[in-house]
Scaffold this motif. Structure first.
Motif, PDB file in Angstrom:
ATOM      1  N   ARG B  20      34.279   2.192  45.769  1.00  0.00           N
ATOM      2  CA  ARG B  20      33.956   2.812  47.037  1.00  0.00           C
ATOM      3  C   ARG B  20      32.512   3.313  47.071  1.00  0.00           C
ATOM      4  NH1 ARG B  20      36.855   8.126  48.520  1.00  0.00           N
ATOM      5  NH2 ARG B  20      35.210   8.834  47.139  1.00  0.00           N
ATOM      6  N   ARG B  24      29.521   2.262  49.552  1.00  0.00           N
ATOM      7  CA  ARG B  24      28.849   3.239  50.377  1.00  0.00           C
ATOM      8  C   ARG B  24      27.335   3.109  50.232  1.00  0.00           C
ATOM      9  NH1 ARG B  24      27.569   8.165  50.256  1.00  0.00           N
ATOM     10  NH2 ARG B  24      27.864   8.383  48.022  1.00  0.00           N
ATOM     11  N   LEU B  31      29.522   9.533  53.245  1.00  0.00           N
ATOM     12  CA  LEU B  31      30.957   9.312  53.013  1.00  0.00           C
ATOM     13  C   LEU B  31      31.745   9.431  54.316  1.00  0.00           C
ATOM     14  CD1 LEU B  31      33.067   8.744  50.917  1.00  0.00           C
ATOM     15  CD2 LEU B  31      33.318  11.175  50.558  1.00  0.00           C
ATOM     16  N   PHE B  34      31.174   6.402  56.364  1.00  0.00           N
ATOM     17  CA  PHE B  34      31.862   5.265  55.748  1.00  0.00           C
ATOM     18  C   PHE B  34      33.345   5.306  56.082  1.00  0.00           C
ATOM     19  CE2 PHE B  34      34.101   3.504  52.033  1.00  0.00           C
ATOM     20  CZ  PHE B  34      33.645   2.205  52.134  1.00  0.00           C
TER      21      PHE B  34
END
Lengths: 712, 581
Positions: B20, B24, B31, B34
């Protein structure tokens, strides 16, 4: 010092000219006020312009008194101020003791003997007041002007109001204008009226700046234009005119599947509710008290139901579900945070998983029922062996006896007490010799049970006794001795005293050689091979290869199988070399049997496995069977029938059909055909040894319960 | 050998996945952004088959996204909009700081905004896809539409959700596609069949929400943003399929009917229209003002390979469905004020009933309590003061149970103050071996057309019979005991006589072999032996399947036992009462 600004707008007289403004300034000495209070000028701001001047209730007062003080007083509607005004009206005529302190709270002078200063700056002293309640009352009764007498706060003196003043008070109380002559409803003349005037309001010529374009504005516009040109600021974007919702799928392409959708795993739908979620579920779905307690003590993640089933008598009584938003939120989290994986769910009928085996019925004969129990031993029976004729059975037990049984009747024919726990017994496979090898403690005894054909018995005795001492005595690892007397009568023919405890004895198929196992980790003397006719012993191995568990001769060829903990080694006795090393894939081999054809070996192990080796195929097991629940203790092949059996600590004997084909291309067929149970489990031990009848499809098993059983 | 040595983790599954954080960084998003992007675009983590390989040898718990998914996100216009918005916020903050109010105004005017139309089209390439994924959208919108306007989310969102849900309900009513309803303790579940797709949604009961603090409303709001867009488009399309005007308009005839006297007092003009729509008591205007078309008769094409029986079965099913749709037709309902009006009005209108309520209760009532033609009055209180003779007074559960049962249930069980029969979930489909509650069996019998026997009489009879049985049993017991005693006595006598001779010959008994039993046993043993020969993998699977089967059986048995105990307890109580009387 305090400066009081008073700005009073007087009403216009007639119109045309703007109102006159009066300014009053007072500079007065004061004692320090307890809390300094400054009046904001706005409080005294002139009355609003838009209000018609005639409506001002103070207008009359202003005219009569001509002082700004009165105006402010009337704004606040204070009686003492009114009194002050009245006093002014009366006093000005005779003696002018005007107090110059101005419009201040008179409490400030409470603690002083004077109340202020006159125009000359001299103190005005408070008049002496010594009237008590009674005097006050008498005054009220006697004085006809009492009602119009007011105390002046500024001087402290009593003032009698004149008739005009009383009238004024009455008018004001009635809400009328103070001035009698004031006309309330005079027509209002608007300055900026709707009618166009022929004359300008002012005659001032226009400024020059109104003709010249503004420089500052030009600069500002220039800046903005430049910023727009450079793209720093954007003029207002055009409004989006497309409707919020329209037919999105008007041109629907049925084949429009994106590349990534190949890997797309659609989110699973929410589980549909069952009966237990109903507001009025059937009574069996409600949790009992214990279940409720268990539910509450469980971790919320482990709970099978995320809620407690409840019952409400009517729909009206159902409350809001407190975790509703939580559950929706968790669903959201699941949708975008949960890793997804496509799992192929096996949707098989469990019946299809069961392999298709030939029916046991078609594989008969095999032992199916327990038919005889040989009782007599008082301790566990470690080992059994059947005579090659198939008439006798020998069993060796921990109680130190060897018993001989007639198979057909179950009678104990003979009991020989050897004086030690018997570890292993083996009947000589040669039918012309009647000898039984018995291993106990550190010795092996060859017994002649004297059962069966008398000729064979005597021939055996002769064979043993016909031994002649060789000329040169050789050093041997084992002491050979021929007992005489009592022991000879009991059947003992030869004693082989080993240096260590013997665990297993086994005969070569010819019946002349005998192999003994004396397990000992470090020693190289673990396996000894004895030749009975020559009374010779040899130690085939020079080095130890691990703890030997059991050994076996090849039934037809000169091979020798040695099972250590994890391996089975096959030695060629003629070439004196290792020919094969079989890996058993198990932790600890307990027993081993060789197929009468000689190409297959089965091993039982303490970790519940039975491994079948096909020597022609590989050194790895052809098949590993985990049929038993506990450690295997004994395995055996049948000599003629395609059967093998295994006995285990779980008290069962499993008989399997193990067909070995002559065709090399066909692998052996292994089918379990029968689970035989009968032995009682004592001290966690069940079946200790199994062996087949040499000619019949019968299997014998000896157990820890001191019995030997025959299954036919 | 030759050739370059292949390095580990440079091909295969290790390169197909991305963690992740890396994703990103690749997208250069915060975050929060995203996450929003993932929600809007429907990107979710994947669980790799060989986690260790993907994780480059480490076993640390990480979530992985497909690299393709992340690449797909990279050229998404919304990402640019996110950045623009970030810049906008920065500029605005600066302008505020400098107190440049003109530029604040200008910036606010040009506030960047984005549309999700293309995302919806991309996620749901066909309309059926969208319908298939509508469950969550519906539940979420229904939840948001019940929020108070107190700052948990934008008021516009709440209003939009309310509008969309009202539109949806109107569509369901007009198309008569509701199939099942379930009153659970969480809320009310509805299931409809829209264009061949079953759509299920959950509506909370009408109460103010106790907003939890451990819920991130931003996530929910992002989801709602996506769902409202999807929902609006779906509504539009659905209205189009029915030739209805979108946004919905009331039929002019019904509009006149609904013109209330106190309309102005009730709500503002702009709001009262939505309220009237949400009252669900009127029909909607159509684009072509044709009279309600009769449903076109479905032509039958003889298809080869399809049996006549199948055809017939299909026809029958169609007929049943039509009958179900017209379940409450010609019935006139009146809702008392304590019943959940919206749910009942919705449900009743879906099945063709006429509904009304008290004028002061809600806008859109069409007739009064005093109407003589009312057939059913729905009440949820123990008793009513003034009762009319020519109508049934039933509890609301009757409506829901009737719908689930696809027939009008006898009203006697649902009268006022009567102990209601259990409300069963219509979503449970019992396979053989599962536990079926007796009430369901009873309903199924009703559906089959069997007449319910007068229960009380039956019970009484049963009781009597049981009593008789008990007596008989007692008698039998006595007889048996007598016999035993006799035999014991004879044995004793014999013993006394035969004390001298210890050896005794008893006549042998014939062993009767039960052939069927033997066969069964044989078969069972064969199976056991075959199971022993299974491969390890298959054995594991087999054991698992069998374990699951056994568990279901165990659970079913447990439920049955509980029910039996409960029934016995209640019966005992009844008896006690009787005896007291």
């Amino acid at each position: 010092m305090m400066v009081l600004w008073r700005v009073v707008r007087l009403p216009r007289n007639g119109g045309g000219v703007a109102g006159r403004w009066f300014f009053f300034f007072f500079f007065l000495p004061h004692p320090p006020p307890p809390s300094r209070r400054l009046r904001s000028p706005s409080q005294h701001a002139p009355a609003q312009r838009s209000r018609p001047a005639g409506l001002n209730p103070c207008a009359g007062l202003n005219k009569s008194s001509g002082g700004g003080e009165a105006a402010s007083a009337c704004e606040r509607w204070q009686p003492d101020a009114l009194a002050q005004m009245g006093w002014q009206g009366e006093m000005t005529s005779d003696c002018d003791i005007r107090n110059t302190v101005g419009n201040i709270p008179m409490e400030w002078y409470q603690d002083y003997p004077h109340v202020g200063y006159d125009l000359d700056g001299k103190k005005i002293f408070k008049p002496i007041r010594n009237k008590d309640e009674l005097d006050e009352f008498l005054d009220k009764m006697d004085n006809p002007d009492y009602w119009r007498t007011v105390r002046d706060k500024m001087t402290g003196a009593d003032v009698r109001l004149s008739d005009e003043q009383v009238d004024l008070v009455h008018r004001l109380q009635r809400g009328q204008f103070g001035d009698i002559n004031f006309k309330e409803y005079e027509p209002y003349i608007d300055f900026f009226s709707s009618e166009t005037m022929i004359h300008p309001v002012t005659n001032r010529p226009q400024d020059k700046r109104s003709f010249i374009p503004s420089l500052i504005e030009k600069q500002k516009v220039g800046k903005l234009v430049h910023a727009i040109k450079m793209g720093w600021i954007k003029p207002r974007k055009p409004r989006d005119t497309t409707p919020q919702y329209y037919d999105l799928w008007a041109q629907e392409d049925p084949n429009a599947i994106l590349g990534r959708h190949k890997m797309h795993v659609p989110a699973p739908k929410m589980r549909l509710p069952g009966h237990e979620e109903s507001y009025n579920p059937p009574p069996e779905y409600l949790l009992s008290e214990e279940e409720k307690l268990a539910w509450e003590q469980q971790d919320p993640e482990d709970r099978k139901l995320s809620f407690l089933p409840q019952r409400f008598s009517c729909l009206r009584a159902v409350p809001a579900f407190s975790r509703f938003i939580h559950e929706r939120f968790e669903r959201c989290l699941d949708l975008y945070l949960c890793p997804r994986q496509r799992k192929m769910r096996v949707n098989v009928n469990p019946e299809d998983l069961i392999p298709k085996m030939p029916k046991p019925k078609d594989l008969q004969p095999f032992p199916t029922t327990q038919s005889l129990v040989y009782r007599g031993h008082t301790s566990l029976v470690r080992s059994i062996s059947v005579s090659p004729t198939g008439q006798w059975l020998v069993s060796g037990s921990d109680d130190g006896t060897v018993r001989f049984w007639e198979i057909g009747t179950g009678r104990c024919m003979k009991t020989v007490d050897v004086g030690g726990a018997v570890k292993s017994v083996a009947w000589n496979p040669n039918p012309s010799i009647c000898l039984v090898a018995v291993a106990f403690n550190e010795s092996v005894v060859l017994l002649n049970p004297a059962l069966g054909d008398r000729l064979v018995v005597s021939a055996t005795d002769q064979l043993v006794s016909s031994y002649e001492e060789p000329e040169e005595a050789r050093e041997q690892p084992v002491q050979w001795a021929a007992p005489a007397g009592k022991e000879h009568d009991a059947g003992h023919r030869l004693h082989l005293a080993h240096p260590k405890a013997v665990r297993q004895v086994t005969w070569h198929s010819k019946g002349d050689y005998l192999a003994c196992v004396t397990p000992d980790g470090g020693s190289h003397q673990q396996v000894l091979i004895h030749q009975v006719s020559k009374r010779r012993t040899q130690n085939p191995f020079r080095r130890s290869k691990g703890l030997v568990q059991c050994v076996s001769f090849h039934p037809t060829r000169p091979f020798f199988f040695v099972a250590t903990q994890r391996h089975v080694r096959v030695y060629n006795l003629i070439k004196q070399e290792l020919s094969k090393k079989l890996q058993a894939n198990c932790k600890w081999i307990s027993s081993m049997a060789v197929h009468p054809g000689g190409d297959n070996v089965i091993c039982g192990s303490y970790d519940c496995r039975l491994t079948w080796f096909d020597l022609d195929l590989a050194t790895k097991p052809y098949k590993v069977l985990r049929h038993h629940k506990k450690a295997l203790r004994g395995v055996a092949y049948h000599k003629h029938y395609p059967l093998f059996a295994s006995g285990s600590d779980d008290g069962s004997v499993i008989v399997c059909h193990g067909m070995v084909y002559n065709d090399l291309l066909q692998n052996p067929l292994i089918v379990p055909v029968k689970v035989l149970k009968g032995h009682a489990i004592t001290h966690d031990l069940g079946v200790l040894d199994v062996t087949f009848h040499p000619s019949q499809p019968w299997v014998f098993s000896s157990g820890a319960d001191g019995t030997v059983r025959l299954f036919t | 050998m030759g050739g370059l040595q292949k390095k580990k983790y440079e091909s295969g599954s290790a390169t197909n996945y991305i963690t992740r954080n890396k994703a990103r960084k690749k997208l250069q998003l915060s975050l929060a952004d995203f996450r929003r992007l993932c929600i809007l675009k429907g990107i979710y983590p994947h669980e790799p088959k060989h986690k260790k390989k993907v994780n480059k040898g480490s076993t640390a718990p990480r979530t992985f996204y497909l690299l393709k998914d992340i690449r797909f996100l990279m050229h998404e216009p919304i990402v640019g909009k996110f950045r623009e918005y970030k810049i906008f916020v920065r500029k605005l903050r600066k302008a505020y700081g400098k107190a440049e109010w003109t530029s604040v105004g200008r910036l606010k005017e040009n506030k960047p905004s984005y549309k999700l139309d293309h995302v919806i089209k991309e996620r749901y390439p066909s309309f059926v896809d969208a319908l298939r994924d509508l469950d969550d959208a519906l539940s979420m919108c229904f939840l948001f539409s019940t929020f108070a306007r107190t700052g948990k989310c934008h008021v516009q969102t709440i209003q939009l959700c309310r509008r969309l849900t009202v539109e949806w309900m109107n569509y369901i009513v007009t198309s008569r596609s509701l199939r099942k309803v379930f009153l659970s303790i969480k809320g009310i579940y509805y299931q409809a069949e829209v264009l061949g797709q079953t759509v299920t949604w959950l509506v909370p009961y009408q109460f103010a929400h106790d907003h939890p603090t451990d819920v991130d409303y931003r996530v929910m709001a992002t989801f709602t943003e996506m769902y409202t867009t999807l929902f609006g488009f779906v509504n539009f399309r659905l209205y189009q399929t029915l030739n209805l005007v979108y946004p919905p308009k009331l039929d002019c005839r019904s509009e006149v009917d609904l013109k209330g006297e106190f309309e102005e007092d009730y709500a503002m003009d702009s709001e009262s229209y939505l309220e009237k729509l949400s009252a669900l008591s009127a029909s909607l205007a159509r684009v072509l003002n044709t009279a309600e078309e009769e449903e076109a008769q479905i032509d039958q094409f003889p298809v080869e390979g399809v049996d006549l029986e199948q055809m017939e079965a299909r026809e029958r099913e169609q007929k049943d469905q039509d009958a179900h749709k017209r379940l409450f037709e010609d019935l006139k309902f009146f809702l008392n004020r304590e019943v959940p009006r919206e749910s009942l009005a919705f449900v009743l209108r879906c099945f063709g009933a006429q509904v009304s309520w008290d004028k002061s209760h809600c806008i859109g009532s069409t007739y009064d309590v005093t109407d003589e033609t009312i057939t059913h009055h729905i009440v949820d209180r123990p008793s009513v003061d003034k009762q009319y003779i020519n109508r049934y007074y039933v509890q609301p559960q009757w409506v829901y149970d009737s719908i689930n049962c696809k027939m009008l249930l006898p009203v006697e069980d649902y009268f006022l103050g009567v102990n209601l029969p259990p409300h069963l979930s219509p979503f449970v489909e019992e396979k053989d071996g599962d536990y079926v509650p007796p009430e369901k069996l009873k309903l199924m019998a009703l559906q089959r057309g069997e007449k319910p026997v007068a229960e009380q009489e039956e019970e009484e009879e049963e009781e009597e019979e049981e009593e008789e049985d008990d007596e008989e049993e007692e008698e039998e017991m006595d007889e048996e005991e007598m016999k035993e005693e006799e035999s014991l006595k004879t044995i004793e006598k014999q013993r006394a006589q035969n004390k001298v001779s210890s050896v005794k010959v008893t006549p042998g008994k014939m062993k009767t072999e039960n052939k069927v039993r033997m066969e069964q046993e044989e078969k069972a043993e064969e199976k056991r032996l075959a199971i022993m020969m299974m491969k390890k993998k298959e054995k594991y699977l087999y054991d698992k399947i069998m374990f699951g089967k056994k568990r279901t059986v165990r659970e079913a048995n447990k439920l049955a036992a509980k029910r039996k105990a409960h029934d016995e307890a209640s019966k005992g109580e009844k008896r006690k009462k009787k005896t007291k009387q």
